[in-house]
Motif scaffolding. Structure first.
Motif, mmCIF file in Angstrom:
data_model
loop_
_atom_site.group_PDB
_atom_site.id
_atom_site.type_symbol
_atom_site.label_atom_id
_atom_site.label_comp_id
_atom_site.label_asym_id
_atom_site.label_seq_id
_atom_site.Cartn_x
_atom_site.Cartn_y
_atom_site.Cartn_z
ATOM 1 N N MET A 1 0.828 -1.165 0.000
ATOM 2 C CA MET A 1 0.000 0.000 0.000
ATOM 3 C C MET A 1 0.883 1.244 0.000
ATOM 4 O O MET A 1 1.907 1.282 0.668
ATOM 5 N N LEU A 2 0.482 2.242 -0.744
ATOM 6 C CA LEU A 2 1.226 3.497 -0.805
ATOM 7 C C LEU A 2 1.040 4.270 0.500
ATOM 8 O O LEU A 2 -0.088 4.496 0.946
ATOM 9 N N VAL A 3 2.154 4.645 1.116
ATOM 10 C CA VAL A 3 2.132 5.381 2.380
ATOM 11 C C VAL A 3 2.947 6.651 2.213
ATOM 12 O O VAL A 3 4.093 6.615 1.764
ATOM 13 N N GLU A 4 2.332 7.779 2.558
ATOM 14 C CA GLU A 4 3.026 9.065 2.539
ATOM 15 C C GLU A 4 3.485 9.394 3.946
ATOM 16 O O GLU A 4 2.743 9.199 4.905
ATOM 17 N N LEU A 5 4.704 9.903 4.076
ATOM 18 C CA LEU A 5 5.195 10.410 5.349
ATOM 19 C C LEU A 5 5.179 11.924 5.262
ATOM 20 O O LEU A 5 5.792 12.503 4.363
ATOM 21 N N ARG A 6 4.472 12.568 6.186
ATOM 22 C CA ARG A 6 4.374 14.024 6.216
ATOM 23 C C ARG A 6 4.899 14.551 7.545
ATOM 24 O O ARG A 6 4.608 14.001 8.597
ATOM 25 N N ASP A 7 5.666 15.622 7.486
ATOM 26 C CA ASP A 7 6.239 16.229 8.676
ATOM 27 C C ASP A 7 5.126 16.837 9.538
ATOM 28 O O ASP A 7 4.257 17.559 9.035
ATOM 29 N N ALA A 8 5.142 16.558 10.824
ATOM 30 C CA ALA A 8 4.098 17.032 11.730
ATOM 31 C C ALA A 8 4.108 18.554 11.877
ATOM 32 O O ALA A 8 3.055 19.168 12.020
ATOM 33 N N ALA A 9 5.274 19.170 11.855
ATOM 34 C CA ALA A 9 5.365 20.609 12.063
ATOM 35 C C ALA A 9 4.936 21.415 10.835
ATOM 36 O O ALA A 9 4.239 22.416 10.950
ATOM 37 N N SER A 10 5.322 20.958 9.647
ATOM 38 C CA SER A 10 5.078 21.754 8.438
ATOM 39 C C SER A 10 4.057 21.143 7.491
ATOM 40 O O SER A 10 3.535 21.835 6.625
ATOM 41 N N GLY A 11 3.799 19.849 7.604
ATOM 42 C CA GLY A 11 2.897 19.175 6.670
ATOM 43 C C GLY A 11 3.543 18.830 5.339
ATOM 44 O O GLY A 11 2.898 18.292 4.449
ATOM 45 N N ILE A 12 4.825 19.102 5.208
ATOM 46 C CA ILE A 12 5.554 18.845 3.966
ATOM 47 C C ILE A 12 5.775 17.341 3.789
ATOM 48 O O ILE A 12 6.061 16.627 4.753
ATOM 49 N N LEU A 13 5.647 16.878 2.558
ATOM 50 C CA LEU A 13 5.869 15.483 2.231
ATOM 51 C C LEU A 13 7.339 15.126 2.438
ATOM 52 O O LEU A 13 8.225 15.748 1.871
ATOM 53 N N VAL A 14 7.594 14.125 3.271
ATOM 54 C CA VAL A 14 8.956 13.670 3.558
ATOM 55 C C VAL A 14 9.353 12.560 2.594
ATOM 56 O O VAL A 14 10.453 12.566 2.055
ATOM 57 N N LYS A 48 -14.709 4.049 -6.303
ATOM 58 C CA LYS A 48 -14.557 3.182 -7.472
ATOM 59 C C LYS A 48 -15.759 2.255 -7.540
ATOM 60 O O LYS A 48 -16.037 1.514 -6.591
ATOM 61 N N GLY A 49 -16.464 2.288 -8.637
ATOM 62 C CA GLY A 49 -17.611 1.402 -8.822
ATOM 63 C C GLY A 49 -18.715 1.625 -7.803
ATOM 64 O O GLY A 49 -19.400 0.682 -7.425
ATOM 65 N N GLY A 50 -18.868 2.838 -7.347
ATOM 66 C CA GLY A 50 -19.921 3.158 -6.388
ATOM 67 C C GLY A 50 -19.593 2.857 -4.942
ATOM 68 O O GLY A 50 -20.424 3.039 -4.066
ATOM 69 N N THR A 51 -18.384 2.397 -4.651
ATOM 70 C CA THR A 51 -17.978 2.146 -3.267
ATOM 71 C C THR A 51 -16.628 2.808 -3.000
ATOM 72 O O THR A 51 -15.815 2.978 -3.905
ATOM 73 N N TYR A 52 -16.443 3.182 -1.747
ATOM 74 C CA TYR A 52 -15.169 3.784 -1.356
ATOM 75 C C TYR A 52 -14.175 2.689 -1.001
ATOM 76 O O TYR A 52 -14.513 1.737 -0.321
ATOM 77 N N GLN A 53 -12.944 2.864 -1.509
ATOM 78 C CA GLN A 53 -11.873 1.910 -1.236
ATOM 79 C C GLN A 53 -10.655 2.669 -0.729
ATOM 80 O O GLN A 53 -10.352 3.773 -1.205
ATOM 81 N N LEU A 54 -9.969 2.080 0.226
ATOM 82 C CA LEU A 54 -8.755 2.683 0.762
ATOM 83 C C LEU A 54 -7.703 2.751 -0.340
ATOM 84 O O LEU A 54 -7.343 1.744 -0.929
ATOM 85 N N SER A 55 -7.233 3.952 -0.627
ATOM 86 C CA SER A 55 -6.254 4.096 -1.707
ATOM 87 C C SER A 55 -4.844 4.372 -1.194
ATOM 88 O O SER A 55 -3.863 3.958 -1.804
ATOM 89 N N SER A 56 -4.731 5.093 -0.077
ATOM 90 C CA SER A 56 -3.415 5.351 0.490
ATOM 91 C C SER A 56 -3.566 5.767 1.952
ATOM 92 O O SER A 56 -4.664 6.036 2.423
ATOM 93 N N ILE A 57 -2.437 5.822 2.626
ATOM 94 C CA ILE A 57 -2.404 6.237 4.024
ATOM 95 C C ILE A 57 -1.331 7.304 4.160
ATOM 96 O O ILE A 57 -0.237 7.176 3.607
ATOM 97 N N ALA A 58 -1.652 8.364 4.888
ATOM 98 C CA ALA A 58 -0.674 9.406 5.189
ATOM 99 C C ALA A 58 -0.314 9.298 6.669
ATOM 100 O O ALA A 58 -1.197 9.263 7.529
ATOM 101 N N LEU A 59 0.975 9.198 6.947
ATOM 102 C CA LEU A 59 1.456 9.162 8.319
ATOM 103 C C LEU A 59 2.064 10.518 8.648
ATOM 104 O O LEU A 59 2.973 10.974 7.959
#
Length: 114
Positions: A1-14, A48-59
């Motif tokens: 699964m695609l996981v984004e890491l974001r800085d807690a202080a700035s919200g910038i993608l790490v 997708k197809g009328g239902t919501y599916q988990l596409s990614s997670i941001a940490l």
């Protein structure tokens, strides 16, 4: 699964990484020689197809090395001795009486009541 890491202080993608089992808040993630404390986990869904599916997670992460006296206990990680009544049972704060620790030298130890 695609996981984004974001800085807690700035919200910038790490970083963006693929993980089978993304960590939960209160745990540490070691990545490319850097250590991060997971502060928050945000799920992203797509329709997708009328239902919501988990596409990614941001940490939402905070660059921080894991303390030497951090240990896995019940719900996640805690710093210090979790059997002490004054322990905060948190990965952020060790205890109320002596937050800087270490627990081994604390004269205020009291066993936690169940």
């Amino acid at each position: 699964m695609l996981v984004e890491l974001r800085d807690a202080a700035s919200g910038i993608l790490v970083n963006r990484i693929q993980l089978d089992d993304p960590p939960h808040p209160g745990s540490w993630l070691e990545l490319d020689g850097s250590s991060y404390l997971i502060m928050q986990r945000q799920h992203r869904y797509s329709l997708k197809g009328g239902t919501y599916q988990l596409s990614s997670i941001a940490l939402v992460v905070k660059p921080q090395s894991r303390p030497l006296d951090a240990k896995a206990w019940r719900h996640g990680w805690v710093i210090g001795n979790p059997t002490c009544r004054f322990n905060a049972l948190s990965p952020l704060l060790r205890c109320v009486v002596w937050p800087d620790g270490p627990c081994e030298q604390c004269s205020h130890f009291e066993a936690r009541l169940k």
